[in-house]
Write a protein that holds these residues in place. Structure first.
Motif, PDB file in Angstrom:
ATOM      1  N   GLU A 178      31.063  46.112  36.113  1.00  0.00           N
ATOM      2  CA  GLU A 178      30.510  45.563  34.653  1.00  0.00           C
ATOM      3  C   GLU A 178      31.187  44.280  34.663  1.00  0.00           C
ATOM      4  N   ARG A 179      32.571  43.853  35.062  1.00  0.00           N
ATOM      5  CA  ARG A 179      32.940  42.517  34.784  1.00  0.00           C
ATOM      6  C   ARG A 179      32.430  41.492  35.704  1.00  0.00           C
ATOM      7  N   MET A 180      31.766  41.836  36.799  1.00  0.00           N
ATOM      8  CA  MET A 180      31.108  40.741  37.745  1.00  0.00           C
ATOM      9  C   MET A 180      29.691  40.411  37.118  1.00  0.00           C
ATOM     10  N   GLY A 181      29.617  39.647  36.013  1.00  0.00           N
ATOM     11  CA  GLY A 181      28.498  39.493  35.498  1.00  0.00           C
ATOM     12  C   GLY A 181      27.694  38.264  36.170  1.00  0.00           C
ATOM     13  N   ALA A 182      28.308  37.796  37.036  1.00  0.00           N
ATOM     14  CA  ALA A 182      27.446  36.429  37.744  1.00  0.00           C
ATOM     15  C   ALA A 182      26.971  37.059  39.116  1.00  0.00           C
ATOM     16  N   ASP A 183      25.661  36.397  39.429  1.00  0.00           N
ATOM     17  CA  ASP A 183      25.098  36.874  40.699  1.00  0.00           C
ATOM     18  C   ASP A 183      25.229  36.004  41.985  1.00  0.00           C
ATOM     19  N   LEU A 184      26.089  34.760  41.338  1.00  0.00           N
ATOM     20  CA  LEU A 184      26.216  33.998  42.620  1.00  0.00           C
ATOM     21  C   LEU A 184      27.404  32.971  42.202  1.00  0.00           C
ATOM     22  N   MET A 185      28.291  32.730  42.933  1.00  0.00           N
ATOM     23  CA  MET A 185      29.506  31.873  42.824  1.00  0.00           C
ATOM     24  C   MET A 185      29.738  30.710  43.804  1.00  0.00           C
ATOM     25  N   VAL A 186      29.463  29.446  43.237  1.00  0.00           N
ATOM     26  CA  VAL A 186      29.746  28.487  44.230  1.00  0.00           C
ATOM     27  C   VAL A 186      31.120  27.895  44.130  1.00  0.00           C
ATOM     28  N   THR A 187      31.698  27.927  45.296  1.00  0.00           N
ATOM     29  CA  THR A 187      33.043  27.236  45.482  1.00  0.00           C
ATOM     30  C   THR A 187      33.177  26.137  46.585  1.00  0.00           C
ATOM     31  N   PRO A 188      34.479  25.468  46.554  1.00  0.00           N
ATOM     32  CA  PRO A 188      34.618  24.857  47.910  1.00  0.00           C
ATOM     33  C   PRO A 188      34.318  25.291  49.145  1.00  0.00           C
ATOM     34  N   GLN A 189      33.900  24.820  50.082  1.00  0.00           N
ATOM     35  CA  GLN A 189      33.669  25.846  51.124  1.00  0.00           C
ATOM     36  C   GLN A 189      34.766  26.270  51.980  1.00  0.00           C
ATOM     37  N   ASN A 190      35.835  25.694  52.069  1.00  0.00           N
ATOM     38  CA  ASN A 190      37.334  26.243  52.515  1.00  0.00           C
ATOM     39  C   ASN A 190      37.926  26.914  51.593  1.00  0.00           C
ATOM     40  N   SER A 198      36.709  24.948  39.641  1.00  0.00           N
ATOM     41  CA  SER A 198      36.940  25.675  40.983  1.00  0.00           C
ATOM     42  C   SER A 198      35.644  26.498  41.544  1.00  0.00           C
ATOM     43  N   SER A 199      34.884  26.841  40.316  1.00  0.00           N
ATOM     44  CA  SER A 199      33.663  27.540  41.035  1.00  0.00           C
ATOM     45  C   SER A 199      32.665  27.682  39.624  1.00  0.00           C
ATOM     46  N   VAL A 200      31.379  27.472  40.273  1.00  0.00           N
ATOM     47  CA  VAL A 200      30.232  27.387  39.237  1.00  0.00           C
ATOM     48  C   VAL A 200      29.858  28.844  39.267  1.00  0.00           C
ATOM     49  N   LEU A 201      29.724  29.768  38.395  1.00  0.00           N
ATOM     50  CA  LEU A 201      29.033  31.032  38.167  1.00  0.00           C
ATOM     51  C   LEU A 201      27.555  30.900  37.744  1.00  0.00           C
ATOM     52  N   ILE A 202      26.709  31.695  38.430  1.00  0.00           N
ATOM     53  CA  ILE A 202      25.368  31.575  38.318  1.00  0.00           C
ATOM     54  C   ILE A 202      24.655  32.845  38.021  1.00  0.00           C
ATOM     55  N   LYS A 203      23.582  33.320  36.991  1.00  0.00           N
ATOM     56  CA  LYS A 203      23.083  34.025  36.950  1.00  0.00           C
ATOM     57  C   LYS A 203      21.531  33.729  37.291  1.00  0.00           C
ATOM     58  N   VAL A 204      21.168  34.418  38.198  1.00  0.00           N
ATOM     59  CA  VAL A 204      19.594  33.900  38.732  1.00  0.00           C
ATOM     60  C   VAL A 204      18.642  34.508  37.809  1.00  0.00           C
ATOM     61  N   GLN A 244      18.363  33.087  47.772  1.00  0.00           N
ATOM     62  CA  GLN A 244      17.242  31.993  47.503  1.00  0.00           C
ATOM     63  C   GLN A 244      17.955  31.050  46.838  1.00  0.00           C
ATOM     64  N   VAL A 245      18.483  31.297  45.513  1.00  0.00           N
ATOM     65  CA  VAL A 245      19.311  30.200  44.914  1.00  0.00           C
ATOM     66  C   VAL A 245      20.207  29.348  45.648  1.00  0.00           C
ATOM     67  N   ALA A 246      21.008  30.115  46.474  1.00  0.00           N
ATOM     68  CA  ALA A 246      21.980  29.121  47.243  1.00  0.00           C
ATOM     69  C   ALA A 246      21.381  28.174  48.229  1.00  0.00           C
ATOM     70  N   ALA A 247      20.244  28.698  48.711  1.00  0.00           N
ATOM     71  CA  ALA A 247      19.520  27.599  49.751  1.00  0.00           C
ATOM     72  C   ALA A 247      19.059  26.614  48.685  1.00  0.00           C
ATOM     73  N   GLY A 271      30.742  26.545  49.302  1.00  0.00           N
ATOM     74  CA  GLY A 271      30.793  27.829  49.836  1.00  0.00           C
ATOM     75  C   GLY A 271      30.046  28.881  48.625  1.00  0.00           C
ATOM     76  N   TYR A 272      29.495  30.017  49.292  1.00  0.00           N
ATOM     77  CA  TYR A 272      28.485  30.672  48.237  1.00  0.00           C
ATOM     78  C   TYR A 272      29.322  32.099  48.316  1.00  0.00           C
ATOM     79  N   VAL A 273      29.642  32.545  47.280  1.00  0.00           N
ATOM     80  CA  VAL A 273      30.206  34.113  47.168  1.00  0.00           C
ATOM     81  C   VAL A 273      29.135  34.865  46.293  1.00  0.00           C
ATOM     82  N   TYR A 274      28.633  36.009  46.850  1.00  0.00           N
ATOM     83  CA  TYR A 274      27.922  37.030  46.331  1.00  0.00           C
ATOM     84  C   TYR A 274      28.627  38.044  45.684  1.00  0.00           C
TER      85      TYR A 274
END
Length: 403
Positions: A54-66, A220-226, A234-237, A249-252
């Motif tokens: 329920e709390r993970m409302g994002a489909d994708l997180m963009v973070t620093p790669q390391n 620190s991160s950009v949270l995305i709803k696709v 696809q959005v990460a690409a 870095g991409y976290v799903y």
């Protein structure tokens, strides 16, 4: 001497053999602890997983790669971290194809030192664009979070004066959220305007969290709803191709939830297997004890027969004795398991490193009723063979051997 009747005879019999009764009650208690405790842990893990989803409302997180592993740990096991981009990427990312909503967050880890009440994750978010934290906060806090104010997770210790001390500064806590069984419980939420203040306080305390020149633009991160029709990958690409930014870095979160669910399923299977094997072993022990007791009590049952007791009456005495043993063992087992689990939910969650949330009171009461019924049924099943033997036609001849 108390007057003996058929009603109180089973209780008197149990008191007459305290060691045997205690041994039987102990076995049932252990079986109940395994059944009730195992079921409670399974239910709490499932509740934690549901809360996490329920709390993970994002489909994708963009973070620093390391920092990808730190971001994943922050979502699952509550590890605190500080990481950030040194350039603003939110605007660039928001223009990429396939993005429906975008928001940024900043993560700063406090210290377990004299400057802080405890080590927590400080999360800076933008209430105007946030779609992950704000809906959850809005269910318990009405109003706008102002600069310098904080909202505390359920696991954060808030002082009696309604503040939490971070980097030597006391932040007024305007609300404390309900437990989620996730890392958010050990987090403190502030708006983005407060992040530079936190950085300044950390520098004054001698533990600079982020270089002050980046204090007002560190993300620190950009949270995305696709958008519908696009996948997170696809959005990460698209982000990598259209922005040309390197070192991302991409976290799903959906994948993390799936992995957590898989780990949880394995644990639950082991718990179920343990309970079944333990119950079978306990049942064998109870059957052996009741069978042995049956042979020892031949003279006693023969006396009952001489006094006019019928075969069903003898069987009823044994069944009521086992019912009392099951009820006593069940109550003791439920109380013992409750004392071992309920007060230590936070500690258990930390040790398991999985989302763990105490299930609601109605389900807990239902489990208590089922566990008590399980204990009573276990006692009845273990004495069933003895009761059948007592009610068989050959019983009279068997009892005569004991005369």
């Amino acid at each position: 001497m108390a007057h003996v009747t058929l009603a109180n005879l089973p209780l008197i019999n149990l008191r007459r053999k305290p060691f045997r009764t205690a041994a039987l009650v102990t076995v049932v208690t252990m079986l109940t602890v395994a059944f009730y405790g195992g079921s409670m842990l399974s239910m709490n893990l499932q509740a934690g997983l549901n809360s996490m989803q329920e709390r993970m409302g994002a489909d994708l997180m963009v973070t620093p790669q390391n920092s990808k592993s730190e971001a994943e740990a922050l979502l699952t096991n509550g590890s605190t971290s500080t990481f950030y981009f040194t350039n603003s990427i939110e605007n660039q990312v928001s223009k990429v194809d396939g993005i429906a909503q975008v928001t940024a967050q900043t993560y700063i880890s406090s210290l377990a030192a004299s400057c802080c009440d405890e080590k927590v994750q400080i999360i800076g978010f933008n209430p105007d664009t946030d779609f992950v934290i704000t809906p959850w906060i809005a269910s318990q806090f009405e109003g706008m979070l102002k600069r310098g104010q904080a909202i505390a997770g359920a696991g954060v210790n808030v002082s009696s004066s309604g503040t939490v001390r971070l980097y030597g500064h006391k932040f007024p806590v305007v609300a404390q959220l309900a437990s989620t069984g996730t890392s958010l419980d050990n987090s403190v939420f502030v708006n983005m305007e407060t992040v530079p203040d936190v950085v300044s306080y950390s520098a004054q305390a001698g533990h600079t969290a982020i270089p002050e020149r980046y204090a007002d633009k560190a993300v620190s991160s950009v949270l995305i709803k696709v958008e519908e029709g696009y996948s997170a990958r696809q959005v990460a690409a698209n982000i990598a191709k259209q922005t040309g930014l390197k070192g991302l870095g991409y976290v799903y979160p959906g994948g993390i939830t799936s992995t957590t669910k898989g780990n949880l399923t394995v644990i639950v299977r082991y718990i179920v297997l343990f309970v079944i094997v333990f119950w079978l072993m306990g049942l064998v022990v109870l059957l052996a004890v009741f069978s042995s007791a049956m042979n020892e009590r031949k003279r006693e049952f023969a006396t009952y027969r001489i006094l006019g007791a019928t075969r069903p009456v003898l069987a009823g005495i044994v069944m009521r004795e086992s019912l009392m043993i099951g009820a006593a063992g069940g109550v003791i087992g439920i109380v013992a398991a409750s004392l071992a689990i309920l007060p230590f939910s936070t500690l258990i969650g930390r040790q398991l490193q999985l989302p763990y949330l105490q299930t609601n009171i109605s389900r807990t009461l239902a489990l208590i009723a089922i566990s008590l019924a399980f204990a009573v049924l276990t006692g009845l099943v273990s004495s069933a063979a003895s009761a059948v033997r007592l009610s068989s036609p050959e019983t009279y001849r068997t009892l005569r051997e004991g005369e």
